[in-house]
Scaffold this motif. Structure first.
Motif, short mmCIF file in Angstrom:
data_model
loop_
_atom_site.label_atom_id
_atom_site.label_comp_id
_atom_site.label_asym_id
_atom_site.label_seq_id
_atom_site.Cartn_x
_atom_site.Cartn_y
_atom_site.Cartn_z
N ALA A 8 -0.96 31.42 -17.22
CA ALA A 8 -0.75 30.57 -16.05
C ALA A 8 -1.86 29.53 -16.00
O ALA A 8 -3.04 29.88 -15.90
CB ALA A 8 -0.74 31.40 -14.76
N SER A 9 -1.49 28.27 -16.09
CA SER A 9 -2.45 27.18 -16.17
C SER A 9 -2.52 26.38 -14.88
O SER A 9 -1.56 26.33 -14.11
CB SER A 9 -2.05 26.25 -17.33
OG SER A 9 -2.76 25.03 -17.28
N ALA A 10 -3.67 25.70 -14.66
CA ALA A 10 -3.84 24.88 -13.46
C ALA A 10 -3.42 23.43 -13.68
O ALA A 10 -3.49 22.64 -12.75
CB ALA A 10 -5.29 24.92 -12.99
N VAL A 56 7.64 27.32 -16.71
CA VAL A 56 8.17 26.91 -15.41
C VAL A 56 7.02 26.65 -14.44
O VAL A 56 5.99 27.32 -14.49
CB VAL A 56 9.12 28.00 -14.84
CG1 VAL A 56 8.38 29.31 -14.63
CG2 VAL A 56 9.78 27.54 -13.55
N ASP A 57 7.15 25.66 -13.59
CA ASP A 57 6.14 25.38 -12.56
C ASP A 57 6.35 26.35 -11.40
O ASP A 57 7.47 26.56 -10.94
CB ASP A 57 6.26 23.94 -12.06
CG ASP A 57 5.90 22.92 -13.13
OD1 ASP A 57 5.29 23.32 -14.15
OD2 ASP A 57 6.23 21.74 -12.96
N VAL A 116 -0.54 17.86 -8.83
CA VAL A 116 -1.35 19.03 -9.20
C VAL A 116 -0.43 20.24 -9.21
O VAL A 116 -0.28 20.94 -8.21
CB VAL A 116 -2.52 19.22 -8.22
CG1 VAL A 116 -3.39 20.41 -8.66
CG2 VAL A 116 -3.37 17.96 -8.14
N THR A 117 0.20 20.47 -10.33
CA THR A 117 1.17 21.57 -10.45
C THR A 117 0.72 22.60 -11.46
O THR A 117 0.02 22.28 -12.43
CB THR A 117 2.56 21.04 -10.85
OG1 THR A 117 2.43 20.22 -12.02
CG2 THR A 117 3.17 20.22 -9.72
N TYR A 118 1.13 23.84 -11.23
CA TYR A 118 0.74 24.98 -12.06
C TYR A 118 1.94 25.51 -12.84
O TYR A 118 2.89 26.02 -12.25
CB TYR A 118 0.22 26.10 -11.17
CG TYR A 118 -1.14 25.90 -10.56
CD1 TYR A 118 -2.17 26.82 -10.78
CD2 TYR A 118 -1.40 24.81 -9.73
CE1 TYR A 118 -3.42 26.66 -10.20
CE2 TYR A 118 -2.64 24.64 -9.15
CZ TYR A 118 -3.65 25.56 -9.38
OH TYR A 118 -4.88 25.38 -8.81
N LYS A 149 4.65 24.63 -2.73
CA LYS A 149 5.78 24.68 -3.67
C LYS A 149 5.59 23.58 -4.72
O LYS A 149 5.12 22.50 -4.39
CB LYS A 149 7.10 24.45 -2.92
CG LYS A 149 7.46 25.54 -1.92
CD LYS A 149 7.96 26.78 -2.61
CE LYS A 149 8.49 27.80 -1.60
NZ LYS A 149 8.97 29.03 -2.25
N PRO A 150 5.92 23.85 -5.97
CA PRO A 150 5.74 22.84 -7.01
C PRO A 150 6.71 21.66 -6.83
O PRO A 150 7.74 21.80 -6.20
CB PRO A 150 6.02 23.61 -8.29
CG PRO A 150 6.92 24.72 -7.88
CD PRO A 150 6.46 25.11 -6.50
#
Length: 252
Positions: A79-81, A101-102, A212-214, A251-252
């Protein structure tokens, strides 16, 4: 100034993952440092819903985690930032592209110690002579640092701020520097600032040049592939999303 504690914590986490990641019934999740508090609770929720499974968490800067995986450290979920770290994971064939998936979104903020008298209320205040030390993640390996650099470049302030930089190995180290008053200000994610309301305060909410999505993905290690897919599904589920929301993730 202490630089050893975050490094030691990451080393111990990695050692735990290396030592236990191959055992049956154990799922190793490598996740960005900013997810620490939220993912600890997510892991607990997952374990309650999946009796017999133990989730082993490894936190750190996204790029550092990826390099650990590439070099053979056991990990079933990454899981990336930011998207760049996950792009690298795909290029390195460390994750399964179809599983990407975000799952969350965040915001960059500039924080100062709660007792700060510096009067920092705008990004341009960082160029003042009395503001001498500014912490942010190393853009070469830390997503929050990349977001910070892009925002400061857009504002025409990057060179001035870079000259005062105290580079952090991950976002939580930047938070620690500010909370201990070792720097005048620092850039972190909004969710990080929220965990220390008694020690830091948000001075500026920083416009990001990119969302800024993960992203999260299942790695190419097959030892616990089905369990990894199940964990990702839990993160995306209403239960997982509710936990993330309580820690300030959007929420992404």
């Amino acid at each position: 100034m202490s630089y050893k504690r975050p490094i030691m914590a990451l080393s111990l986490a990695l050692a735990a993952a290396w030592g236990a990641g191959a055992h049956a019934g154990e799922l190793v999740v490598s996740a960005a440092a900013s997810l620490t508090n939220a993912f600890k609770e997510v892991a607990q929720g997952y374990e309650k819903a999946h009796a017999g499974t133990k989730v082993i968490l490894n936190f750190g800067a996204s790029d550092v985690l990826l390099q650990q995986i590439v070099k053979g450290a056991p990990a079933d979920v990454f899981a990336s930032a930011d998207q760049k770290a996950m792009d690298k994971a795909v290029a390195e064939k460390a994750v399964k592209p179809a599983s990407r998936v975000d799952f969350a979104a965040n915001q960059i903020v500039l924080i100062v110690p709660t007792d700060s008298k510096a009067g920092i209320n705008a990004l341009k205040d960082l160029t003042r002579a009395d503001v001498k030390r500014i912490a942010y993640g190393n853009p070469a390996s830390v997503p929050v640092g990349r977001y910070t650099q892009a925002a400061l470049e857009a504002a025409g302030l990057w060179d001035a701020v870079q000259a005062k930089s105290v580079l952090a190995q991950n976002v939580r180290q930047s938070l620690d520097y500010v909370s201990r008053g070792e720097v005048d200000a620092g850039f972190v994610f909004a969710t990080d600032a929220a965990i220390m309301p008694d020690k830091v305060k948000v001075a500026v909410r920083v416009p990001s040049q990119t969302p800024v999505t993960y992203p999260i993905a299942v790695t190419t290690r097959e030892a616990a592939a089905k369990e990894a897919e199940s964990f990702v599904a839990y993160v995306l589920s209403p239960a997982g999303q509710e936990i993330l929301s309580r820690y300030g993730f959007q929420k992404p």
